[in-house]
Each structure stands twice: as structure tokens, then as C-alpha cells.
Design a protein around this motif. Structure first.
Motif, PDB file in Angstrom:
ATOM      1  N   THR A  28      33.710  32.391  49.285  1.00  0.00           N
ATOM      2  CA  THR A  28      34.877  32.623  50.137  1.00  0.00           C
ATOM      3  C   THR A  28      36.172  32.724  49.328  1.00  0.00           C
ATOM      4  OG1 THR A  28      33.807  31.413  51.924  1.00  0.00           O
ATOM      5  CG2 THR A  28      36.201  31.682  52.067  1.00  0.00           C
ATOM      6  N   GLY A  29      36.984  33.716  49.666  1.00  0.00           N
ATOM      7  CA  GLY A  29      38.320  33.838  49.100  1.00  0.00           C
ATOM      8  C   GLY A  29      38.390  34.519  47.751  1.00  0.00           C
ATOM      9  N   CYS A  30      37.285  35.033  47.251  1.00  0.00           N
ATOM     10  CA  CYS A  30      37.283  35.636  45.911  1.00  0.00           C
ATOM     11  C   CYS A  30      37.789  37.082  45.959  1.00  0.00           C
ATOM     12  CB  CYS A  30      35.887  35.594  45.311  1.00  0.00           C
ATOM     13  SG  CYS A  30      35.351  33.920  44.880  1.00  0.00           S
ATOM     14  N   LYS A  31      38.290  37.533  44.791  1.00  0.00           N
ATOM     15  CA  LYS A  31      38.807  38.895  44.652  1.00  0.00           C
ATOM     16  C   LYS A  31      38.210  39.522  43.397  1.00  0.00           C
ATOM     17  CE  LYS A  31      43.248  37.357  46.548  1.00  0.00           C
ATOM     18  NZ  LYS A  31      44.700  37.200  46.270  1.00  0.00           N
ATOM     19  N   LEU A  32      37.778  40.771  43.525  1.00  0.00           N
ATOM     20  CA  LEU A  32      37.238  41.521  42.396  1.00  0.00           C
ATOM     21  C   LEU A  32      38.048  42.800  42.223  1.00  0.00           C
ATOM     22  CD1 LEU A  32      34.850  39.549  42.904  1.00  0.00           C
ATOM     23  CD2 LEU A  32      33.298  41.456  42.439  1.00  0.00           C
ATOM     24  N   TYR A  33      38.574  43.002  41.003  1.00  0.00           N
ATOM     25  CA  TYR A  33      39.352  44.195  40.700  1.00  0.00           C
ATOM     26  C   TYR A  33      38.887  44.782  39.367  1.00  0.00           C
ATOM     27  CZ  TYR A  33      42.653  42.043  44.033  1.00  0.00           C
ATOM     28  OH  TYR A  33      43.227  41.454  45.133  1.00  0.00           O
TER      29      TYR A  33
ATOM     30  N   ALA B 217      36.353  26.889  44.122  1.00  0.00           N
ATOM     31  CA  ALA B 217      37.637  27.372  44.635  1.00  0.00           C
ATOM     32  C   ALA B 217      37.637  28.893  44.517  1.00  0.00           C
ATOM     33  CB  ALA B 217      38.793  26.768  43.835  1.00  0.00           C
ATOM     34  N   PRO B 218      38.527  29.580  45.217  1.00  0.00           N
ATOM     35  CA  PRO B 218      38.577  31.038  45.085  1.00  0.00           C
ATOM     36  C   PRO B 218      38.793  31.469  43.638  1.00  0.00           C
ATOM     37  CG  PRO B 218      39.848  30.345  46.987  1.00  0.00           C
ATOM     38  CD  PRO B 218      39.461  29.094  46.254  1.00  0.00           C
ATOM     39  N   ALA B 219      38.176  32.585  43.283  1.00  0.00           N
ATOM     40  CA  ALA B 219      38.294  33.124  41.930  1.00  0.00           C
ATOM     41  C   ALA B 219      38.689  34.592  42.002  1.00  0.00           C
ATOM     42  CB  ALA B 219      36.977  32.974  41.173  1.00  0.00           C
ATOM     43  N   THR B 220      39.553  34.995  41.078  1.00  0.00           N
ATOM     44  CA  THR B 220      39.936  36.394  40.935  1.00  0.00           C
ATOM     45  C   THR B 220      39.351  36.924  39.636  1.00  0.00           C
ATOM     46  OG1 THR B 220      41.999  36.092  42.163  1.00  0.00           O
ATOM     47  CG2 THR B 220      41.855  38.009  40.709  1.00  0.00           C
ATOM     48  N   ILE B 221      38.571  37.991  39.731  1.00  0.00           N
ATOM     49  CA  ILE B 221      37.928  38.612  38.573  1.00  0.00           C
ATOM     50  C   ILE B 221      38.533  39.996  38.392  1.00  0.00           C
ATOM     51  CG2 ILE B 221      35.744  39.292  37.518  1.00  0.00           C
ATOM     52  CD1 ILE B 221      35.852  36.330  38.212  1.00  0.00           C
ATOM     53  N   LYS B 222      39.090  40.262  37.213  1.00  0.00           N
ATOM     54  CA  LYS B 222      39.698  41.564  36.944  1.00  0.00           C
ATOM     55  C   LYS B 222      39.207  42.081  35.595  1.00  0.00           C
ATOM     56  CE  LYS B 222      44.198  43.853  36.452  1.00  0.00           C
ATOM     57  NZ  LYS B 222      45.673  43.646  36.402  1.00  0.00           N
ATOM     58  N   ASN B 223      38.454  43.156  35.638  1.00  0.00           N
ATOM     59  CA  ASN B 223      37.961  43.806  34.414  1.00  0.00           C
ATOM     60  C   ASN B 223      37.276  42.838  33.457  1.00  0.00           C
ATOM     61  OD1 ASN B 223      38.572  46.569  34.839  1.00  0.00           O
ATOM     62  ND2 ASN B 223      40.732  46.173  34.408  1.00  0.00           N
TER      63      ASN B 223
ATOM     64  N   HIS C 253      33.629  41.209  31.947  1.00  0.00           N
ATOM     65  CA  HIS C 253      32.207  41.464  31.736  1.00  0.00           C
ATOM     66  C   HIS C 253      31.497  40.118  31.823  1.00  0.00           C
ATOM     67  CE1 HIS C 253      34.063  45.058  30.033  1.00  0.00           C
ATOM     68  NE2 HIS C 253      32.892  45.662  30.159  1.00  0.00           N
ATOM     69  N   VAL C 254      30.710  39.941  32.871  1.00  0.00           N
ATOM     70  CA  VAL C 254      30.111  38.645  33.178  1.00  0.00           C
ATOM     71  C   VAL C 254      28.595  38.758  33.041  1.00  0.00           C
ATOM     72  CG1 VAL C 254      29.949  36.791  34.869  1.00  0.00           C
ATOM     73  CG2 VAL C 254      32.015  38.213  34.784  1.00  0.00           C
ATOM     74  N   GLY C 255      28.033  37.955  32.148  1.00  0.00           N
ATOM     75  CA  GLY C 255      26.604  37.993  31.888  1.00  0.00           C
ATOM     76  C   GLY C 255      25.787  37.303  32.959  1.00  0.00           C
ATOM     77  N   ALA C 256      24.541  37.005  32.640  1.00  0.00           N
ATOM     78  CA  ALA C 256      23.617  36.422  33.608  1.00  0.00           C
ATOM     79  C   ALA C 256      23.803  34.913  33.713  1.00  0.00           C
ATOM     80  CB  ALA C 256      22.178  36.740  33.203  1.00  0.00           C
ATOM     81  N   ASN C 257      23.624  34.403  34.933  1.00  0.00           N
ATOM     82  CA  ASN C 257      23.639  32.958  35.198  1.00  0.00           C
ATOM     83  C   ASN C 257      24.947  32.296  34.771  1.00  0.00           C
ATOM     84  OD1 ASN C 257      20.810  32.822  36.153  1.00  0.00           O
ATOM     85  ND2 ASN C 257      20.351  33.397  34.040  1.00  0.00           N
ATOM     86  N   VAL C 258      26.032  33.013  34.946  1.00  0.00           N
ATOM     87  CA  VAL C 258      27.367  32.495  34.638  1.00  0.00           C
ATOM     88  C   VAL C 258      27.946  31.851  35.895  1.00  0.00           C
ATOM     89  CG1 VAL C 258      29.732  33.179  34.025  1.00  0.00           C
ATOM     90  CG2 VAL C 258      27.774  34.156  32.799  1.00  0.00           C
ATOM     91  N   HIS C 259      28.730  30.792  35.707  1.00  0.00           N
ATOM     92  CA  HIS C 259      29.411  30.133  36.823  1.00  0.00           C
ATOM     93  C   HIS C 259      30.913  30.129  36.550  1.00  0.00           C
ATOM     94  CE1 HIS C 259      25.876  28.373  38.994  1.00  0.00           C
ATOM     95  NE2 HIS C 259      25.322  28.640  37.825  1.00  0.00           N
ATOM     96  N   LEU C 260      31.642  30.947  37.298  1.00  0.00           N
ATOM     97  CA  LEU C 260      33.104  30.954  37.250  1.00  0.00           C
ATOM     98  C   LEU C 260      33.560  30.309  38.549  1.00  0.00           C
ATOM     99  CD1 LEU C 260      33.690  34.557  35.832  1.00  0.00           C
ATOM    100  CD2 LEU C 260      33.410  32.394  34.586  1.00  0.00           C
ATOM    101  N   LYS C 261      33.894  29.022  38.461  1.00  0.00           N
ATOM    102  CA  LYS C 261      33.974  28.194  39.661  1.00  0.00           C
ATOM    103  C   LYS C 261      35.291  28.297  40.413  1.00  0.00           C
ATOM    104  CE  LYS C 261      30.571  25.025  37.728  1.00  0.00           C
ATOM    105  NZ  LYS C 261      30.238  23.622  37.352  1.00  0.00           N
ATOM    106  N   GLY C 262      36.305  28.891  39.795  1.00  0.00           N
ATOM    107  CA  GLY C 262      37.569  29.078  40.487  1.00  0.00           C
ATOM    108  C   GLY C 262      38.688  29.331  39.505  1.00  0.00           C
ATOM    109  N   GLY C 263      39.620  30.221  39.867  1.00  0.00           N
ATOM    110  CA  GLY C 263      40.737  30.503  38.980  1.00  0.00           C
ATOM    111  C   GLY C 263      40.954  31.990  38.814  1.00  0.00           C
TER     112      GLY C 263
END
Length: 410
Positions: free
Chosen positions: A46-51, A67-73, A75-85
Motif C-alpha cells: 500500500t502507498g508505493c510509487k514506481l517511476y 512503510a510506503p516506498a518510492t522506486i525511481k529508475n 534495478h532491483v534483483g531477486a528476493n530484495v526487501h525495500l521496506k520503505g523510503g
């Protein structure tokens, strides 16, 4: 039209298997390519943004679980956890993790199992496999290696800062914590930077170093396996002349060594890492890795040029204080006159390169024992093969460093 594209992208991701528990709460830019997001066990909370058209997400990855996470450009590999930010222009290899409150910017690479707890700021940061950061950390403009596995790894304690901006208003401050030729082989003693402390860049820190908690360290540590500490500074009030640069040779030397290691790492990414690029998504990940390490070197060359542009004023300030000719002045003038050919040495040394028997022999041996796991393959190298790989990379470091430093050395 944009709203229709947005909703159709989300619907398409859900239909192909991406888990989006609350689809109406997320935002995906129209430039994001759904084909660059794996359908296998990816969750976007919930609340995530992909650009960003470069955004890439491989299987098993979870975005925004705390927490919500914003991903911009990114490169995220396998089994990665970006938990918020906020994550912009970074690369996360398999099993990397960042806790909530992260602020990760361009030129950052987290290799396998590298991680940060909550509220960590990174920019132009390279963490080699298993390196672990605590919480409330600012750790920009540095490379850190060391350790062998998840239970024996380099670590940075909570509330730590890598000081990367000087009172002279420059950022020629990148610190080399470990190195590339030995670090990639995953056989070195871990480095421990104790919490509630800091490192004033540019520094060189050897493997096995333990800097005790509460220390703000300003010197190089080139001998391995040292326990070091730095107590509280005594009170003082003395005159300060901005831009004086009393020890420009050390700044240039440490930056040159850092950039030479970045060149070596770029060769490792280009020739070795691509052996594990087996499909479109993993090939895109390896390409992003190579592009990001190029960005790291470009940033360092930019900062060196900015430093060199400060030298005329620094020479004038030095003259006004001492009035005498000095080797320090000669060193500053040499940097100012020759910075462009100096940085071009590093740029010209980036891959691809011509035939190299040390590299080719190492790659042949590696290919003969390669498994589907990058980490398992590197850790299973025999001593002779590992040594040949170290020698290949160390030769890149030495030759690049020596060629560059001779240009700016009086």
C-alpha cells in the motif's frame, strides 16, 4: 489518457501475478515498463510509487512492507526487501535489504545480502556482499567490503556518519573501506565501524580494522587487524583560513586509489557478473550494474575537477600566510594544470579492454566451476584461481593508479 494507462498497468501487473493488496493506493508512472517487473512472487504494498523507464524488479522482491516506498529508475534483483523510503537510481542485488525511512540515491549499489536497518541515507555508496548497516546512518561516497558470509560480515554501527563534505566546500572525500581486488573474493576479515561515530573522508581502512564506538576517525589505517580509537577532542579556538588545503597530496592519492578500485570493480561487473546474466531480466540487472558503476566514476572525476578549480585561490591563500615558495604550492599548481589528463586515465581504463591473459585465465577457471549461484561459485574458488583473479584486478588498480598519479605528482 494517463489515468487509463496507470490503471491498465496496475491491472496488467495483477493479472500476470504481481501481488498488489491495495491497487487503488499505488502509483505507477506511464514510463514504467511492466515487462521489466517479474511475475514471480513480487509484492507491492500500500502507498508505493514506481517511476522511471529503467525500473526493474526481479522475482521474490517485496516493496513497502513496513512503510510506503518510492522506486525511481532502480534495478532491483531477486528476493530484495525495500521496506520503505525513497530509492532513486540505485542497484540492489539478490537478497539486499533496506529498512523503512531509507533515502537511497544515485550511484548506490548493494550487492548480495548487503543491508541497512531503518533511517539510512546512501548516495554513491557501494556495499559488497553481506555488509550490514545499523540504523540512523548517513554513509555516502564510500565503498565497503570485508567478510565471508552472513554470520561473518563487515558492519557499521548505528548513528554513524561518513563525513563527505568539507569546510572548504568540496566533496573529493570518497573513502575506501577494504578494497576491490580482495573484497570481491569474499575471503577477507570483516571491518567494524563502531556506532555513535564517524569517518572523515577521504580515508583508507584496512581489513580487520575495528574502530571503537564513539570515535570520529580522520586518518588512514593501512595495517590490517587493528583496534583503533579516537577520544573526545580538546576545546580549542584557532584561526581558520578557508581553502588552504595543507595536505592536498593525501587527498589526491586517496581519491586516485579509490577511482582505480572503481575501475577494477567495473571490469569485474563487465566480465564476471555477466556470466550470471541468463535471461532478459538478469541481463537488464547486469546492464544496470555496469551503468551505475560508470556513474560512480563520473561523479568522482567531477568532484576532482571541482577540487582542482579551487587550487588557484588556495595558492593565493597559502602565499598570503607564508609568503614563501613551498612544495605544497607546487602540488596544488600541478593538480590545477593536469587534472583533466589525470581523470581521463580512469575514464580510459573502463571496460571493455583488449585481451588480458590474467583475466582470460581467471574467467576460464571460473566458468569450469560456475554454478547457478554467484556467491557459491566465488566462495568455492580454489586458492590458485582466487589468487589469479586478485592479481588481475590488482594489476588494473596498480597500473591505473600509477599512470594517473604520475601526472599530478611534482
Amino acid at each position: 489518457m494517463p489515468d487509463k494507462i496507470h490503471h491498465s498497468t496496475i491491472e496488467g501487473l495483477i493479472q500476470k501475478g504481481v501481488k498488489i493488496p491495495c491497487p487503488q493506493s499505488i502509483e505507477i508512472g506511464p514510463e514504467v515498463n511492466p515487462d521489466r517487473i517479474s511475475s514471480e512472487n513480487v509484492t507491492i504494498h500500500t502507498g508505493c510509487k514506481l517511476y522511471g523507464e529503467k525500473t526493474l524488479i526481479l522475482s521474490g522482491t517485496t516493496i513497502g512492507e513496513e512503510a510506503p516506498a518510492t522506486i525511481k529508475n532502480c534495478h532491483v534483483g531477486a528476493n530484495v526487501h525495500l521496506k520503505g523510503g525513497f530509492f532513486d537510481g540505485a542497484v540492489f542485488l539478490d537478497h539486499a535489504q533496506m529498512g523503512s525511512g531509507a533515502h537511497v540515491r544515485k550511484g548506490t549499489i548493494l550487492e548480495e545480502y548487503a543491508s541497512g536497518a531503518h533511517t539510512v541515507g546512501l548516495k554513491q555508496t557501494i556495499l559488497m556482499p553481506f555488509v550490514t548497516l545499523g540504523s540512523l546512518i548517513n554513509f555516502c561516497d564510500c565503498l565497503m567490503a570485508g567478510g565471508t558470509d552472513k554470520s561473518n560480515h563487515s558492519e557499521v554501527g548505528s548513528s554513524y556518519i561518513h563525513f563527505n563534505y568539507t569546510p572548504n566546500q568540496d566533496k573529493a572525500t570518497a573513502s575506501l573501506i577494504g578494497d576491490v581486488p580482495n573484497g570481491v573474493m569474499l575471503q577477507q576479515a570483516p571491518i567494524f565501524l563502531g556506532g555513535q561515530g564517524g569517518l572523515v573522508g577521504p580515508c583508507r581502512i584496512a581489513y580487520g580494522t575495528v574502530i571503537v564506538a564513539g570515535s570520529v576517525y580522520r586518518k588512514d589505517i593501512v595495517k590490517q587487524d587493528q583496534l583503533v580509537m579516537d577520544g573526545a577532542m580538546r576545546h580549542a579556538s584557532i584561526g581558520f583560513t578557508r581553502g588552504l588545503y595543507q595536505n592536498v597530496n593525501r587527498i589526491v592519492d586517496n581519491n586516485a586509489l579509490y577511482m582505480a578500485n572503481i575501475v577494477a570493480l567495473s571490469h569485474w561487473y563487465y566480465y564476471v557478473r555477466k556470466l550470471w546474466a541468463s535471461d532478459l531480466l538478469t541481463s537488464a540487472l547486469q546492464k544496470g550494474l555496469c551503468e551505475t558503476i560508470e556513474n560512480v566514476l563520473e561523479e568522482r572525476t567531477k568532484q576532482m575537477k571541482r577540487l582542482s578549480e579551487k587550487m588557484p585561490a588556495s595558492i593565493q591563500a597559502f602565499h598570503s600566510l607564508s609568503g614563501a615558495k613551498s612544495p605544497v604550492i607546487d602540488a596544488k599548481q600541478c593538480l590545477y594544470d593536469n587534472c583533466t589528463p589525470f581523470v581521463e586515465v580512469f575514464l580510459d581504463a573502463m571496460p571493455p579492454s583488449s585481451s588480458d591473459h590474467l583475466r582470460d585465465n581467471f574467467l576460464e577457471e571460473l566458468a569450469s566451476i560456475k554454478t547457478s549461484s554467484y556467491l557459491d561459485s566465488i566462495q568455492s574458488l580454489d586458492e590458485n584461481t582466487r589468487t589469479s583473479g586478485i592479481n588481475w584486478l590488482q594489476r588494473i588498480v596498480n597500473s591505473t593508479y600509477n599512470k594517473a598519479i604520475n601526472i599530478v605528482r611534482v
